[in-house]
Scaffold this motif. Structure first.
Motif, PDB file in Angstrom:
ATOM      1  N   ALA A   1       1.973  12.053  22.266  1.00 30.32           N
ATOM      2  CA  ALA A   1       2.233  11.441  20.980  1.00 30.32           C
ATOM      3  C   ALA A   1       2.873  10.094  21.223  1.00 30.32           C
ATOM      4  CB  ALA A   1       3.152  12.310  20.138  1.00 30.32           C
ATOM      5  N   ALA A   2       2.604   9.177  20.336  1.00 29.36           N
ATOM      6  CA  ALA A   2       3.211   7.861  20.464  1.00 29.36           C
ATOM      7  C   ALA A   2       4.150   7.663  19.287  1.00 29.36           C
ATOM      8  CB  ALA A   2       2.139   6.790  20.462  1.00 29.36           C
ATOM      9  N   TRP A   3       5.374   7.394  19.570  1.00 27.32           N
ATOM     10  CA  TRP A   3       6.362   7.135  18.530  1.00 27.32           C
ATOM     11  C   TRP A   3       7.322   6.068  19.023  1.00 27.32           C
ATOM     12  CZ3 TRP A   3       5.824   9.072  13.762  1.00 27.32           C
ATOM     13  CH2 TRP A   3       5.184  10.297  13.570  1.00 27.32           C
ATOM     14  N   ASN A   4       8.275   5.808  18.180  1.00 23.02           N
ATOM     15  CA  ASN A   4       9.301   4.858  18.582  1.00 23.02           C
ATOM     16  C   ASN A   4      10.601   5.558  18.899  1.00 23.02           C
ATOM     17  OD1 ASN A   4       7.735   3.596  15.923  1.00 23.02           O
ATOM     18  ND2 ASN A   4       7.582   2.461  17.832  1.00 23.02           N
ATOM     19  N   TYR A   5      10.549   6.844  18.755  1.00 23.44           N
ATOM     20  CA  TYR A   5      11.734   7.635  19.034  1.00 23.44           C
ATOM     21  C   TYR A   5      11.282   9.044  19.339  1.00 23.44           C
ATOM     22  CZ  TYR A   5      15.629  10.748  17.913  1.00 23.44           C
ATOM     23  OH  TYR A   5      16.573  11.733  17.955  1.00 23.44           O
ATOM     24  N   PHE A   6      11.966   9.685  20.267  1.00 22.90           N
ATOM     25  CA  PHE A   6      11.763  11.115  20.452  1.00 22.90           C
ATOM     26  C   PHE A   6      13.122  11.775  20.494  1.00 22.90           C
ATOM     27  CE2 PHE A   6       7.710   9.758  22.481  1.00 22.90           C
ATOM     28  CZ  PHE A   6       6.860  10.469  21.655  1.00 22.90           C
TER      29      PHE A   6
END
Ligand SMILES: Nc1ncnc2c1ncn2[C@@H]1O[C@H](COP(=O)(O)OP(=O)(O)OP(=O)(O)O)[C@@H](O)[C@H]1O
Ligand SMILES: Nc1ncnc2c1ncn2[C@@H]1O[C@H](COP(=O)(O)OP(=O)(O)OP(=O)(O)O)[C@@H](O)[C@H]1O
Ligand SMILES: [Mg+2]
Ligand SMILES: [Mg+2]
Lengths: 534, 378, 232, 412, 274
Positions: free
Chosen positions: D254-259
């Motif tokens: 998954a691509a996010w700006n936060y995990f």
């Protein structure tokens, strides 16, 4: 071809042979060092580190590699010690010493540094593990490993593979290995003999190799590949058709399951039960609840959920019947209104009491994966179970409605309540039992659906419209109709989907229903005769 | 004239009286009192009321078919939405080159999805008269075709309900598709002006509200006119014994078709007035659940009493507005409980309450305004 | 077998039965007569419990107060009902229609007594046809047969001859007599047709506007009574 | 100036979106609570005004109006899905409100009154594709999405981008499904076939919401593992995973700006705070929550800077405000009302968390107008005076009529 | 579509050229003419090669055992059931098999059903109003007003059927016999050319029966009447010509005396004593 690779290859050949033949091995590089090497590896040198571990023959090598693949290999920030994370849920994790396997107890997540892996590495890892597996005792494990290797063969493993091929006693495994090697040969060397090896294979990787051969410059290779492909194509078409049929039946069985309870409450009793979907939802949540009660035993929990889901939904159904529906006899529109209210309440209840989020329902081991018919056709197990389950539930219901008094009584009560009571039929009891039955079956549907889709507050909403559609399309009051309608609509949908796309397929199915009802204004299996015409 | 008949009826006079009083009162309180005054009706409230009235008109349309004709339409949202889309397309075209991309012809969503030219079905919607005609014609035509097919083949009861539902469901999926050229899931939004009036000004809002009120009044009178006419009695006859009505020489399918189309057009008008007031039209208006909800309003208000539909629609939506604001976490409980309690304790809906009171006061009505009997036993 | 005393019944506001008394002696056929709309059917419905009575008592078999019994229970007590308009279950087959009565029999019988088919052979012929498809007369026979499945002690027949071919009407009459003679059945009959009543009933009762106006042995049914209460 | 500062919370608590949005409502409430504990803002307490737009788009507009016109809130945190934002947009502009939108979206929008704290396509989709192409060596692409605007636009951008990178047209398969699609058998089987052409294949998924569970289940059951055909999703976060049996999904991306798994103290503190607030040890955090965290702090910062909650003042003050994010860096509000964000790629783990496998070396600024769409290539947004324009055409050198201006013109 | 197929059939006069709305043509004798009609339901022959002719102005009684097919025959005439084979003509111009129920009804065929069927939600008055012979198309119905002469006519019929007191009550509350009367009233309102009356006196007293008999005989002559009845007394009192149906076809036809002495009829229908 890079130098390190060549070196690895040599190393590999040297070290693999003894592993295969005798178990004689000595613990040369210490575990710590190997792990260290892995932990510090740059992306380029990871493979090397992996193979070093594999080649080390260390008794815990496998555990390391698997932990690494599962993102469970970590380093303690302060000490630099390498540990395997045993339980990684919550804020504190249980860890074990990687080298010794000794349990070190809990440790805050903040203090751990994961040893990173990515998909490219994981692919290499899979190859390495498969190579290890090739030497396993169990021929099935070996075959599985050989199959995994198809398309993953590179120079590094080619020679050990060929070596292994000569030693392999089981024909099936050998066959796989040959194919694996052949794929490599076709792709890398353009070997024509290898094309022949692949000729009969349905494996997608084999076909991919042949396809690439077709595109080659070499006319002989091209011709051979084309010929080989041709023989496969026909078989594939058949498989494709079988697969689509299976998809259709399985979608159909889902529709049938969702609708069958409604076929009782709505079809037979005439209650427009908008809360039907929520009863399904209750069944699904029961499964989740069961799995919470029996952690670690998802299969047992699932099986227990079948009676439990039935019971929970049936009890809810009784509650609905007693509190609302009994006052609304013969007023279908009002039942729609009231059960719509009930459905809102149930949804929000789940949101408030449990959570607005979806819940995880685990698929037990024996239900996941697929039944492999051949390389091109495998049937997903969970759907197969659901299909079987749907048929079972249907048969059971049919039996109840046809063979028991309840079936007769409920039909009598719905057709002429006063007269049925005059015949001594306890209408109230019949109502309760029938509604409970319909609701319970909805609960069963929920148990099954929990294996296919979300378990969340909206679960019911997703099925209510389809359920009504199926029941009506089949002909209200006819259980057979529901079965046939569900399976038909499912199959049509899946037949259309490949060329129309999912959205259009759905639209076409709906338009089909509209047009079909013009032709048969009373559904697939209409109630015929004077009475039905009114 | 059949349309004049309801105007002589006490109940209709009462209804229209209350409606117009409400319109005037709201207008006066909105315009005359300064903002901040406790009795001031804010523009927000005016628009909200306008929305309720749209829903009320829609409910009246549904009641006409479900209460009097016995066609439980679970797809009236489709006609509502189509009317809305016709209006939305007009409003979209009114934006002209003031859109984000400044394209004089193409709406924004077409520009950024790379459409080269306007699809043919968007032609003409820049003209108000055309668009307004479409508001009536598109739902009407759909109802005509659909009804012609269904009634001709004598599809009745739940079968009809379900195919109306299938209709709206199919339309929903179709409008969700971006290829359809109606803005997909986002629908049509960001409207600027209607007939040259700025949609964001309070005066336009008030105007729309009043227009909706008048539309509701007209719609009510039209429905009442049908219901009190002999055709209304024939509708009830169709509802209760379709086959028997045929043997009397009535073309049941044509009666059904006529009433269905009228109802669809009213729903279209409601949708058209709804869109400029809420500022968006998107495919969720087609969702089957919405159509079911409309039926629920009607049932709650009291079926086969047009004013009951109005009450139901306004009440449920008012309750929604209040509950979603006051108890955002638990409002579904309240709404659900409302539905359940009304059905169990008020079998005739809310209108049943009113009727009981009225019964004791007047009795023995003449045959010319007799269709109340349909209500009495419905 | 059945004693009705001071029965009052209302449909909403309208008072239909007024202080009605009626005696149905055991082992006899009592025929209730009266013009259209005087309340005969209403009376039968009150006995069966399909309509609520306002006050009064209905005593069955000496001691059971029927007004206190739920509807279902009355069938189990042994009252068979053949309603006006037949009221068969249209979508059940003929056999299923008959089977609905089986559970209320005390003896747990699982099959339709052969006797029913003997009495009405047409039912056997049409066993698998849906009840609603039968012709009017066939339905009437089915309705009677269905009531007999209960093996009732009291059989209530609301205009049983309606729509039935003459020879079967006669046959029904004979069946009634036979059941009375063989099983000691008590019959409460609503009938408008004088010849039939005269031939098969033992007693008569005349109702007018919800009141019982006359009662007696069938032989006492005089032309004067007929003129007074049965003509328009 | 008396009384509390009102903060509107416009998130669905019922209906289909409740699954995602309920947590965001709680997040804002938690942030407010914390802010109040720290003494409030400008010496005043903050008060949350929560309404439920019930996943109903027109209701979003109505509720936004209620918040702004009736409740007179100073700022709104809310919405999830573009359509709800589009529905609310005219209202916020008309009534000159402030809206913080915390979810990734398709871009192609810039409003004077809206602050986009979620990712624009260039902050999520493009880096993710870059990663797949460069680190995994993907050559064949399946763009699978739910049929609505975000996936459509994103896929359009990606398609252009991929073709620019030399991917052949036949190596891209695009597939759309309806909302809540639950039967993925055919599509997964197609993907499988598409992926067996001998080239490394990956799925870029913009599949939305509930449809993901059956999709991943089907992937697992049809035996597509992350090593064969990895799936990178833009809408699947920790919260979605908490409803999926993740066992078979390990390794998908998954691509996010936060995990949630981000290894920073700020993040751990946030998680602790969240768990404490919800009282649920299992509670998870996700990217939109971080977006709200950032947005809220930015707004607080801007109010402090402007020393008032007045919308126009805050609007001016907030541009350039920089606050720490949870991933160890800083987020800055850009003149186009988008913020700077790092892009992270994570792999699904069996515990429902993501293991970060890659991240951009520094933060990326959000692009309101994509460089890969012909219509918007030349547009930029800059809300600083004197330009103050959401869609300035750099070629033509003029500002397209924007909704905001319209409203202003009307008001005058 | 249907026009296209018609155009292909050049040997016939086009349907749209023959005036279908023209009054019934009885110059050539019978008003109703059934020939070789057969109907079966799931293989069961309810009507079997039935031939029947009704003359204009005739009053015909049809009797026959239960299940002989009497009601089914009426279903066929009124367009409810389509026969498998055979032809049914109304006058010499109208082929009833090609028409729908409303068309047949507006041609002037009225029917009273065996099971009384009235509109229960409507009042007695409205039931009659709907039955009244007026323009029954949609728009005329919408704009129809209650003219004084209509009201008078309804009043008359109400008088005849004895439901004047109940005229504003919903028909649903009527007793069985009252419903029978109401249906007869509706039939009278329709003023059909041909009346099909299925068991009119079921549930009536002797006296009412007499009244019905009078009513029906008074209608004959102007209108044609077909009566199905099981009450022999009643049949005897009105009958001129009687047709006996048995197993879907005509068993006997003649005067009442002829028929009631027919041994077959006695065997299958009347029984020894009748
Ligand atoms: N549900 C009802 N509500 C109101 N009034 C009713 C209802 N049912 C019957 N009635 C009225 O009660 C009276 C008696 O009806 P009932 O059916 O008992 O008559 P009956 O004697 O059986 O007549 P018939 O010989 O015609 O069958 C009638 O005048 C009828 O109009
Ligand atoms: N739809 C149907 N399906 C099956 N059988 C039918 C159907 N309609 C009629 N029948 C059968 O056809 C036969 C003729 O029925 P019909 O009703 O015409 O008889 P009838 O002469 O009117 O009898 P009655 O005097 O009893 O009313 C009966 O045996 C009936 O069971
Ligand atoms: Mg009676
Ligand atoms: Mg008959």
């Amino acid at each position: 071809m890079s130098i390190p690779r060549l070196l690895t290859m040599l190393l590999f050949v040297l070290l693999m042979a003894p592993v295969g033949t005798a178990m004689a091995q000595q613990d040369d590089g210490s575990g710590e060092k190997l792990l260290e090497q892995l932990a510090d590896a740059s992306p380029a040198s990871t493979e090397e580190a992996l193979q070093a571990i594999a080649a080390s023959g260390h008794e815990r090598a496998r555990a390391w590699l698997e932990a690494y693949g599962n993102n469970r290999l970590s380093r303690v920030k302060d000490t630099g010690e390498i540990v395997i994370v045993l339980n990684n849920r919550g804020r504190d994790w249980t860890v074990a010493d990687a080298v010794t396997g000794e349990n070190l107890g809990e440790m805050s997540r903040r203090d751990l540094d994961r040893i990173a892996i990515n998909n490219a590495v994981r692919r290499q890892l899979a190859g390495v593990l498969a190579m290890l597996d090739l030497y396993a005792e169990d021929p099935e494990v070996r075959e599985e490993a050989a199959r995994d290797l198809m398309g993953k063969v590179d120079e590094a493993v080619l020679d050990p593979l060929i070596g292994r091929l000569d030693e392999e006693p089981v024909a099936a495994v050998r066959n796989r290995l040959e194919q694996a090697v052949a794929i490599y040969r076709v792709e890398q060397e353009g070997s024509i003999e290898a094309v022949d090896v692949l000729a009969g294979s349905l494996h997608p990787r084999a076909r991919a190799a042949l396809n690439s051969a077709v595109a080659s410059e070499n006319p002989a290779l091209k011709a051979a590949a084309q010929k080989a492909l041709l023989s496969v194509e026909q078989k594939l078409k058949m498989n494709r058709a079988a697969e689509t049929l299976y998809f259709g039946l399985s979608l159909g069985s889902v529709l049938v399951l969702a609708a069958i309870g409604l076929a009782i409450t709505f079809g037979v009793m005439g209650v427009i039960n908008m809360a039907h979907g929520e009863l399904i939802m209750l069944g699904a949540y029961t499964t989740w609840g069961m799995q919470q009660l029996l952690p670690g035993q998802p299969g047992l929990a699932l099986i227990l959920s079948i009676p439990a889901g039935f019971l929970v939904a049936a009890l809810a159904g009784i509650a609905i019947e007693r509190s609302v529906i009994q006052f609304l006899k013969g007023r279908p529109l009002e039942t729609l209104l009231a059960t719509f209210g009930v459905s809102l309440i149930l949804q929000q209840l789940v949101r408030t009491v449990i959570s607005p989020l979806n819940r995880t329902v685990v698929t037990p081991e024996w239900m996941s994966g697929s039944l492999v018919i051949n390389d091109a056709l495998s049937l997903t197990l969970n759907r197969m179970y659901v299909l079987g389950f749907a048929l079972l539930v249907f048969a059971g219901l049919m039996l109840i409605m046809r063979r028991t008094r309840l079936g007769l009584e409920v039909r009598a009560v719905t057709q002429n309540r006063a007269m049925a009571r005059s015949m001594g039929i306890k209408a109230t009891r019949v109502d309760i039992m029938t509604f409970a039955l319909g609701s319970g079956v909805a609960g069963l549907a929920g148990v099954a659906l929990s294996q296919l889709t979300n378990v969340g507050p909206n679960l019911g909403q997703n099925y209510i419209i389809d359920s009504f559609m199926v029941v009506v399309f089949g002909g209200v009051g006819n259980l057979w109709g529901t079965l046939v309608a569900g399976l038909t609509l499912g199959t049509i949908n899946q037949l259309l989907e490949p060329w129309a796309g999912a959205v259009l397929a759905k639209i076409i199915v709906l338009v089909f229903i509209i047009l079909f009802i013009q032709k048969r204004p009373r559904g697939l299996f209409p109630q015929k005769g004077r009475a039905a015409e009114g | 004239m059949w349309l004049a008949r309801p105007l002589q009826e006490r109940s209709t006079q009462l209804f229209l009286g209350i409606l117009f009083l409400a319109l005037i009162a709201v207008t006066a309180l909105h315009l005359a009192l300064p903002e901040g005054h406790p009795l001031h009706v804010s523009a927000y409230t005016v628009t909200l009321l306008g929305k309720y009235l749209c829903y009320a008109l829609l409910a009246v349309a549904v009641d006409l078919v479900s209460g009097y004709l016995g066609i439980l339409s679970l797809g009236h949202g489709a006609f509502f939405a189509l009317g809305g889309y016709a209006m939305g397309m007009y409003l979209m075209r009114q934006i002209g080159d003031r859109g984000t991309y400044g394209d004089p012809v193409l709406p924004d969503f077409m520009v950024f999805l790379n459409w080269q030219e306007l699809p043919w079905y968007w032609y003409g919607f820049d003209m108000a008269w055309f668009a307004f005609a479409m508001v009536l014609l598109v739902p009407g035509a759909l109802a005509l075709v659909f009804g012609w097919l269904a009634f001709r083949s004598r599809v009745t009861g739940v079968y009809l309900s379900i195919i109306t539902q299938a209709l709206t469901f199919a339309l929903m999926l179709a409008f969700f598709r971006n290829e359809m050229g109606f803005g997909g899931n986002n629908g049509l939004t960001d409207f600027r002006e209607i007939l040259g009036f700025n949609l964001r000004s309070d005066a336009t809002r008030l105007g729309l509200f009043i227009a909706t009120g008048i539309a509701l009044a007209i719609g009510y009178v039209v429905c009442r006119g049908i219901v009190t006419s002999k055709l209304g009695r024939v509708s009830v006859a169709c509802r209760d014994a379709e086959a028997r009505t045929r043997f009397l020489g009535y073309r049941v399918e044509r009666v059904q078709l006529f009433v269905f189309v009228v109802s669809a057009m009213l729903a279209g008008v409601a949708g058209a007035l709804y869109v400029p007031q809420v500022g968006i039209i998107n495919p969720s208006e087609f969702s089957p659940i919405f159509s079911i909800e409309i039926v629920v309003w009607v049932a709650l208000g009291g079926r086969a009493t047009l004013y009951g539909a109005v009450i139901g629609a306004i009440l449920v939506n008012y309750a929604k507005t209040v509950f979603t604001g006051v108890m955002p976490d638990a409002w579904l409980f309240a709404l659900g409980a409302l539905f359940v309690l009304v059905t169990v304790f008020l079998p005739q809906g809310i209108a049943g309450l009113l009727r009981k009171r009225r019964k004791t006061t007047d009795d023995g009505s003449g045959p010319s305004d007799a269709p109340t009997t349909a209500e009495a036993t419905a | 077998m059945l004693q009705i005393e001071k029965l009052n019944q209302y449909y909403g506001e309208s008072h239909t039965l007024w202080d009605l008394d009626l005696d149905v002696p055991q082992g006899q056929c009592t025929c209730v007569m009266g013009r259209n709309g005087v309340g005969k059917t209403t009376l039968m419905k009150c006995i069966m419990g399909e309509e609520k009575v306002a006050d009064g008592s209905i005593r069955f078999a000496g001691d059971v107060e029927l007004t206190k019994q739920p509807l279902e229970q009355r069938a189990r007590l042994g009252i068979g009902y053949v309603p006006q308009g037949r009221q068969i279950f249209p979508l059940l087959t003929v056999e299923e229609n008959l089977r609905t009565g089986l559970a209320s029999r005390g003896d747990g019988l699982k099959t339709i007594p052969e006797r029913i088919y003997e009495l009405f052979p047409v039912l056997k012929e049409m066993k698998n046809r849906r009840g609603g498809d039968l012709s009017g007369g066939q339905q009437q026979q089915l309705a009677i047969g269905r009531a007999l499945v209960l093996e009732p002690r009291l059989l209530i027949l609301d205009e049983p001859g309606e729509g039935i071919q003459p020879n079967i009407v006669t046959q029904i009459g004979e069946v009634i007599r036979r059941l009375i003679a063989e099983d000691g059945l008590t019959v409460l009959l609503v009938e408008q047709k004088l010849p039939f009543a005269r031939k098969f009933a033992d007693r008569f009762a005349i109702i007018d506007r919800g009141r019982r106006m006359a009662e007696g042995e069938i032989s006492e049914l005089s032309d004067q009574l007929i003129r007074q209460y049965l003509t328009v | 100036q008396e009384g509390p500062i009102k903060v509107g919370v416009l998130h669905s608590l019922s209906g289909t979106m409740a699954i995602s949005e309920t947590a965001l409502k709680d997040t804002v409430e938690m942030l407010i609570q914390k802010q109040n504990a720290e003494g409030g803002l400008l010496g005043r307490q903050l008060e949350a005004v929560v309404v439920d737009p019930a996943s109903n788009w027109p209701l979003f507009a109505e509720k936004a109006r209620e918040l702004l016109a009736q409740e007179k809130v100073d700022v709104i945190f809310g919405n999830w899905t573009s359509v709800s934002r589009k529905s609310v947009l005219p209202v916020v502009e008309e009534l000159n409100g402030l809206l913080f939108y915390p979810v990734q979206y398709e871009g192609e929008e810039s409003s004077e009154n809206v602050f986009y704290t979620g990712a624009a396509p260039n902050q999520q989709a493009i880096p993710a594709v870059d990663y797949l192409m460069n680190s995994i060596g993907v050559e064949r692409w399946v763009l699978a999405g739910t049929d609505y605007v975000y996936p459509r636009t994103t896929n359009k951008i990606l398609e252009t981008y991929l073709m620019d990178q030399g991917v052949a047209k036949e190596d891209i398969m695009i597939n759309y499904t309806p909302f809540g699609h639950s039967d993925w058998q055919n599509i997964v089987s197609d993907i499988k076939r598409f992926g067996s052409a001998g080239k490394k294949t990956a799925v870029v998924s913009t599949i939305n919401g509930d449809a993901n569970v059956p999709f991943y289940r089907e992937l697992g059951n049809q035996g597509i593992s992350s090593t064969d055909i990895p799936v990178v999703a833009f809408s699947v976060g920790e919260q979605e995973l908490s409803g999926i049996d993740t066992g078979p999904l390990v390794g998908h991306l998954a691509a996010w700006n936060y995990f949630m798994s981000v290894d920073t103290d700020a993040n751990y503190d946030f998680i602790d705070q969240w768990i404490e607030y919800t009282g649920d040890e299992e509670a998870v955090t996700n990217d939109p929550m971080e977006a709200h965290y950032i947005g809220f702090n930015m707004w607080v910062e801007a109010v402090r800077k402007a020393e008032t909650t007045d919308v126009d003042a805050v609007k001016d003050a907030i541009i350039g405000v920089t606050v720490p994010n949870l991933t160890g860096g800083y987020a800055a509000m850009m003149p186009n009302h988008h913020i700077t964000k790092p892009v992270l790629i994570g792999e699904i783990q069996d515990n429902g968390q993501f293991a970060i496998v890659w991240q951009t070396p520094s933060t990326v600024a959000g692009d309101a107008w994509s460089d890969f769409l012909p219509g918007s290539r030349d547009l930029i947004a800059d809300w600083r005076a004197p330009m103050s324009c959401g869609n300035f055409n750099v070629k033509e050198g003029k500002c397209g009529a924007s909704a905001g201006e319209q409203a202003k013109a009307a008001a005058e | 579509m249907s026009i296209m197929t018609e155009l292909a059939n050049r040997d016939r006069v086009f349907n749209f050229l023959t005036p279908t709305d023209s009054p019934v043509d009885v110059r050539h004798g019978p008003i109703l003419y059934l020939e070789d009609v057969t109907v079966s339901f799931d293989g069961f022959r309810a009507i079997n090669d039935l031939n029947l002719t009704i003359d204009d102005g005739e009053l015909r009684c049809i009797i026959g055992p239960n299940g002989a097919g009497k009601t089914t025959m009426m279903d066929i005439i009124t367009g409810k059931t389509a026969p498998d084979t055979g032809s049914v003509w109304f006058g010499s111009r109208h082929n009833l098999l090609t028409m729908s129920e409303p068309e047949i009804a507006s041609l002037g065929i009225g029917r009273k059903f065996q099971k009384p069927s009235v509109f229960e939600a409507l009042t007695v008055f409205e039931n009659l109003e709907l039955a009244m012979a007026t323009d029954k198309r949609v728009f005329p119905t919408l704009t129809a007003t209650m003219k004084p002469e209509y009201r008078d006519r309804i009043g008359e019929v109400l008088e005849t059927i004895g439901l004047k007191d109940l005229m504003h009550r919903p028909a649903g509350i009527l007793s069985h016999g009252q419903k029978q009367w109401l249906e007869i009233g509706m039939l009278l309102m329709q003023r059909p050319r041909l009346l099909l009356v299925d068991e009119p006196v079921a549930g009536m007293t002797e006296q009412e029966m007499e009244r019905t008999a009078e009513l029906l005989t008074s209608l004959a002559g102007k209108q044609s009447v077909v009566v199905v009845e099981h009450d022999m007394g009643f049949v005897r009192s009105i009958a001129r010509k009687v047709t006996v149906l048995h197993q879907g076809s005509v068993l006997a036809e003649g005067t009442m005396d002829q028929v009631s002495n027919d041994p077959e009829v006695i065997k299958v229908y009347l029984g020894e004593e009748a």
